[in-house]
Scaffold this active site. Structure first.
Site, PDB file in Angstrom:
ATOM      1  N   LYS A 179      21.494  37.658  35.129  1.00 15.00           N
ATOM      2  CA  LYS A 179      20.411  37.486  34.361  1.00 15.00           C
ATOM      3  C   LYS A 179      19.215  37.335  35.104  1.00 15.00           C
ATOM      4  O   LYS A 179      18.851  36.385  35.815  1.00 15.00           O
ATOM      5  CB  LYS A 179      20.724  36.033  33.598  1.00 15.00           C
ATOM      6  CG  LYS A 179      19.358  35.269  33.400  1.00 15.00           C
ATOM      7  CD  LYS A 179      18.733  35.752  31.902  1.00 15.00           C
ATOM      8  CE  LYS A 179      17.427  34.942  31.732  1.00 15.00           C
ATOM      9  NZ  LYS A 179      16.514  35.206  32.273  1.00 15.00           N
ATOM     10  N   GLU A 235      14.410  21.844  38.790  1.00 16.81           N
ATOM     11  CA  GLU A 235      14.680  21.262  37.235  1.00 16.81           C
ATOM     12  C   GLU A 235      15.602  21.979  36.630  1.00 16.81           C
ATOM     13  O   GLU A 235      16.730  21.378  36.101  1.00 16.81           O
ATOM     14  CB  GLU A 235      13.315  21.347  36.720  1.00 16.81           C
ATOM     15  CG  GLU A 235      13.238  20.653  35.302  1.00 16.81           C
ATOM     16  CD  GLU A 235      11.830  20.984  34.860  1.00 16.81           C
ATOM     17  OE1 GLU A 235      10.987  21.793  35.458  1.00 16.81           O
ATOM     18  OE2 GLU A 235      11.744  20.850  33.218  1.00 16.81           O
ATOM     19  N   GLU A 254      20.451  27.539  44.698  1.00 18.24           N
ATOM     20  CA  GLU A 254      19.301  27.916  45.694  1.00 18.24           C
ATOM     21  C   GLU A 254      17.969  27.227  44.971  1.00 18.24           C
ATOM     22  O   GLU A 254      17.506  28.210  44.188  1.00 18.24           O
ATOM     23  CB  GLU A 254      19.278  29.255  46.258  1.00 18.24           C
ATOM     24  CG  GLU A 254      20.534  29.723  46.737  1.00 18.24           C
ATOM     25  CD  GLU A 254      20.955  28.990  48.101  1.00 18.24           C
ATOM     26  OE1 GLU A 254      20.189  28.037  48.933  1.00 18.24           O
ATOM     27  OE2 GLU A 254      21.918  29.086  48.583  1.00 18.24           O
ATOM     28  N   CYS A 288      10.463  30.012  48.453  1.00 18.22           N
ATOM     29  CA  CYS A 288      11.038  28.750  48.518  1.00 18.22           C
ATOM     30  C   CYS A 288      10.821  28.067  49.912  1.00 18.22           C
ATOM     31  O   CYS A 288      10.950  27.265  50.170  1.00 18.22           O
ATOM     32  CB  CYS A 288      12.521  28.805  48.028  1.00 18.22           C
ATOM     33  SG  CYS A 288      13.400  30.108  49.014  1.00 18.22           S
ATOM     34  N   GLU A 385       6.589  20.646  45.302  1.00 17.59           N
ATOM     35  CA  GLU A 385       6.538  22.376  45.615  1.00 17.59           C
ATOM     36  C   GLU A 385       5.260  23.038  44.449  1.00 17.59           C
ATOM     37  O   GLU A 385       5.338  22.642  43.356  1.00 17.59           O
ATOM     38  CB  GLU A 385       7.875  22.837  45.282  1.00 17.59           C
ATOM     39  CG  GLU A 385       7.858  24.580  45.749  1.00 17.59           C
ATOM     40  CD  GLU A 385       8.976  25.010  45.211  1.00 17.59           C
ATOM     41  OE1 GLU A 385       9.462  24.829  43.994  1.00 17.59           O
ATOM     42  OE2 GLU A 385       9.547  25.642  45.763  1.00 17.59           O
TER      43      GLU A 385
HETATM   44  P1  NAD Z   1      12.969  28.844  37.164  1.00 12.13           P
HETATM   45  O1  NAD Z   1      14.079  27.831  37.281  1.00 12.13           O
HETATM   46  O2  NAD Z   1      12.053  28.882  36.159  1.00 12.13           O
HETATM   47  O3  NAD Z   1      13.777  30.217  36.599  1.00 12.13           O
HETATM   48  C1  NAD Z   1      15.090  31.032  37.344  1.00 12.13           C
HETATM   49  C2  NAD Z   1      15.894  31.732  36.471  1.00 12.13           C
HETATM   50  O4  NAD Z   1      16.600  30.834  35.519  1.00 12.13           O
HETATM   51  C3  NAD Z   1      15.259  32.801  35.417  1.00 12.13           C
HETATM   52  O5  NAD Z   1      16.066  33.671  35.456  1.00 12.13           O
HETATM   53  C4  NAD Z   1      15.304  31.726  34.161  1.00 12.13           C
HETATM   54  O6  NAD Z   1      15.056  32.897  33.141  1.00 12.13           O
HETATM   55  C5  NAD Z   1      16.515  31.359  34.263  1.00 12.13           C
HETATM   56  N1  NAD Z   1      16.328  29.992  33.356  1.00 12.13           N
HETATM   57  C6  NAD Z   1      15.450  29.023  32.924  1.00 12.13           C
HETATM   58  N2  NAD Z   1      15.758  28.134  32.198  1.00 12.13           N
HETATM   59  C7  NAD Z   1      17.302  28.163  32.255  1.00 12.13           C
HETATM   60  C8  NAD Z   1      18.231  27.361  31.834  1.00 12.13           C
HETATM   61  N3  NAD Z   1      17.979  26.152  31.053  1.00 12.13           N
HETATM   62  N4  NAD Z   1      19.451  27.290  32.143  1.00 12.13           N
HETATM   63  C9  NAD Z   1      19.753  28.558  32.761  1.00 12.13           C
HETATM   64  N5  NAD Z   1      18.784  29.523  33.134  1.00 12.13           N
HETATM   65  C10 NAD Z   1      17.546  29.242  32.982  1.00 12.13           C
HETATM   66  O7  NAD Z   1      12.377  29.559  38.493  1.00 12.13           O
HETATM   67  P2  NAD Z   1      11.341  30.609  38.859  1.00 12.13           P
HETATM   68  O8  NAD Z   1      10.191  30.158  38.433  1.00 12.13           O
HETATM   69  O9  NAD Z   1      11.764  31.892  38.345  1.00 12.13           O
HETATM   70  O10 NAD Z   1      11.370  30.715  40.470  1.00 12.13           O
HETATM   71  C11 NAD Z   1      10.748  29.660  41.307  1.00 12.13           C
HETATM   72  C12 NAD Z   1      11.700  28.704  41.754  1.00 12.13           C
HETATM   73  O11 NAD Z   1      12.794  29.144  42.609  1.00 12.13           O
HETATM   74  C13 NAD Z   1      10.974  27.765  43.011  1.00 12.13           C
HETATM   75  O12 NAD Z   1      11.224  26.452  42.807  1.00 12.13           O
HETATM   76  C14 NAD Z   1      11.500  28.399  44.238  1.00 12.13           C
HETATM   77  O13 NAD Z   1      11.563  27.419  45.309  1.00 12.13           O
HETATM   78  C15 NAD Z   1      13.046  28.636  43.901  1.00 12.13           C
HETATM   79  N6  NAD Z   1      13.535  29.591  44.698  1.00 12.13           N
HETATM   80  C16 NAD Z   1      14.592  29.155  45.729  1.00 12.13           C
HETATM   81  C17 NAD Z   1      15.108  30.207  46.491  1.00 12.13           C
HETATM   82  C18 NAD Z   1      16.087  29.306  47.498  1.00 12.13           C
HETATM   83  O14 NAD Z   1      16.735  30.533  48.104  1.00 12.13           O
HETATM   84  N7  NAD Z   1      16.088  28.529  47.641  1.00 12.13           N
HETATM   85  C19 NAD Z   1      14.663  31.551  46.674  1.00 12.13           C
HETATM   86  C20 NAD Z   1      13.702  31.773  45.700  1.00 12.13           C
HETATM   87  C21 NAD Z   1      13.174  31.070  44.546  1.00 12.13           C
END
Ligand code: NAD
Length: 481
Positions: A179, A235, A254, A288, A385
């Site tokens: 996804k 979250e 992650e 991240c 963050e």
């Molecule tokens: P997000 O949590 O908003 O979205 C991530 C993915 O989850 C998207 O594909 C989104 O469509 C999907 N999603 C949204 N709601 C969902 C739900 N209820 N159930 C399942 N899937 C759902 O995050 P983002 O804004 O895309 O990315 C930024 C975040 O990602 C930051 O907090 C960053 O730190 C983190 N991140 C972590 C790493 C790591 O390796 N630890 C790497 C990159 C990004």
């Protein structure tokens, strides 16, 4: 302008209900693509296709060497398309293509090749015991694929993180439903075309576009999904962990970070300023591992603050279409408002803006790289963050204080430290409660090194042998002789 489609069982398909949404370019606001807004029916079709491919047909009967060949072919194709993929990523993320050419695309290729190397080495163990009820036994283990993996990707490094998740799953023999983020669907869609060209059997990799809050839960709760690997916000990660627990799905999460970069009194500041700035500002700070909290020994704090502010002011911010751009736009308007609100909140709490109020391009969602002084560890900006180009300098007086501030956060993803003293370096590395410590550099990512965090930064590891293991179950077989 492109019309994206889902990839289900080897077929390109619109969303069942015919719904779609728009994806706009961060640097211009222009419409880039229409994206399928999939529903639970589409998710069910994709999961069933993955389930069928897992149990029947060429993938089910393929050995590890065959899986390695498919992965290597895909790596070749990504390499062939490197320049075009870098441009596509730059457009969908609003980020200079040079960064993609240097980092995201080569790392995707390297990850596919690294895990291809594991595919034919999934050896079990022979374990001697005292036997069973007086009879000797032969005991051995087999490494079995976990099953169907749902892989949920963020927008900040979509191609690279898709490769991080796909490669170990496919090496292990799993099948996958990916996804992509609604904010970065194009590069993963292109990867899907390359997966088809590489000749992976139908249904091994399925791609479902859609709004996270609709498609995500349908995937996470689907009874035929065995594992969920998610990269994204803490979250959403929390809600996935709760939902996945109900059906005992394996999870890799992650999540977010709030990395400290600790500068000790013996660090050579002239040399390290560019690295500190990269740690804060690469990908507009939307990583991240962003080292936004620069903890500096008080003797160097003023000098580091001034030089980081100079470095921030010298960064050329602009669209990827301008080859001189060194930093791009934030991903969308909502995120721009969020980052601005963080900066305004910090200023209201008493922080001082040392760089960042210069003009930005009129079109697109830009924020200048910002350095804040006068920040205390208790302020919101130092604890949450931001996920934007915002760094802060926080002075410390002793090693204990530096470690205390660095660890005083809910996150535990990564940290870096800068010192010439080898004992300080390794002593502090041990005390930092994070998944990755970089000494005299900033979070080098490598397919061979585990990547993941402690505390609210998640569960499990991407990359390395650890990621491969997370897609395998160890089955023991005992034969009474
Ligand atoms: P997000 O949590 O908003 O979205 C991530 C993915 O989850 C998207 O594909 C989104 O469509 C999907 N999603 C949204 N709601 C969902 C739900 N209820 N159930 C399942 N899937 C759902 O995050 P983002 O804004 O895309 O990315 C930024 C975040 O990602 C930051 O907090 C960053 O730190 C983190 N991140 C972590 C790493 C790591 O390796 N630890 C790497 C990159 C990004």
């Amino acid at each position: 302008m492109t019309n994206l489609e889902n990839l289900i069982g080897g077929q390109r398909r619109k969303a069942t209900a015919g719904s779609r949404f728009e994806k706009h370019a961060p640097a211009t606001g222009n419409l880039l693509a229409y994206v399928p807004a999939s529903n639970t029916q589409d998710v069910d079709d994709a999961v069933r296709a993955a389930h069928t491919a897992l149990h029947h047909g060429p993938w089910a009967s393929a050995g590890g060497a065959a899986r390695a060949r498919w992965l290597q072919r895909l790596a070749d194709l990504v390499e062939r398309e490197a320049d075009a993929l870098a441009v596509l990523l730059a457009d969908e993320q609003g980020r200079p293509a040079g960064e993609m050419q240097m980092m995201d695309v080569p790392m995707s290729v390297d990850t596919l090749r690294y895990f291809a190397g594991w595919a034919d080495k999934l050896e079990g163990r022979m374990i001697p015991t005292d036997g069973f009820m007086g009879r000797p036994t032969l005991n051995y283990t087999r490494r079995m694929p976990v099953g169907v993996a749902a892989q949920i990707i963020p927008w900040n490094a979509p191609l690279m993180i898709a490769a991080w998740k796909l490669a170990p799953a496919l090496a292990a023999g799993c099948t996958v439903v990916i996804k992509p983020s609604e904010d970065a669907p194009l590069s993963v869609a292109r990867l899907g075309e390359l997966i088809c060209e590489a000749g992976f059997p139908d249904g091994v990799v399925n791609i479902i576009h859609g709004i996270g809050a609709e498609v995500g839960p349908a995937l996470v709760t689907h009874p035929l999904v065995n594992k969920v690997s998610f990269t994204g916000s803490t979250e959403v990660g929390r809600s996935i962990a709760c939902e996945a627990a109900k059906t005992f799905k394996r999870v890799t999460l992650e999540l977010g970070g709030k990395a400290a970069q600790i500068v000790f009194a013996d660090a050579d500041i002239e040399q390290i300023i560019p690295s500190l700035a990269i740690g804060m500002f690469v990908n507009q700070g939307q990583t991240c591992a962003a080292g936004s909290r620069v903890l500096v020994h008080r003797s160097l704090a003023q000098a580091v603050e001034a030089r980081l502010a100079d470095a921030a002011r010298s960064i050329r911010v602009g669209p990827p279409s301008d080859p001189a751009s060194q930093m791009g736009a934030l991903i969308n308007q909502r995120h721009l408002a969020r980052v601005r609100a963080h900066i305004d909140g910090a200023l209201a709490e008493g922080a001082v803006r040392l760089a960042g109020d210069e003009a930005v391009p009129e079109r697109g969602w830009f924020v200048r790289p910002t350095i804040l002084g006068g920040v205390h560890p208790g302020m919101r900006i130092a604890r949450e963050e931001v996920f934007g180009p915002v760094g802060m300098v926080i002075p410390f007086d002793s090693e204990d204080e530096a470690v205390g501030i660095a660890n005083d956060t809910l996150f535990g993803l990564s940290a870096s430290l800068w010192t010439q003293n080898i004992s300080t370096a390794h002593r502090v590395a041990e005390r930092l409660d994070v998944g990755a410590v970089a000494i005299n550099c900033w979070s080098p990512l490598d397919a061979r090194l585990p990547w993941g965090g402690t505390k609210h930064s998640g569960i499990g590891r991407d990359l390395s042998r650890a990621a491969l293991d997370s897609y395998l179950e160890e089955k023991v077989v005992t034969a009474a002789l």
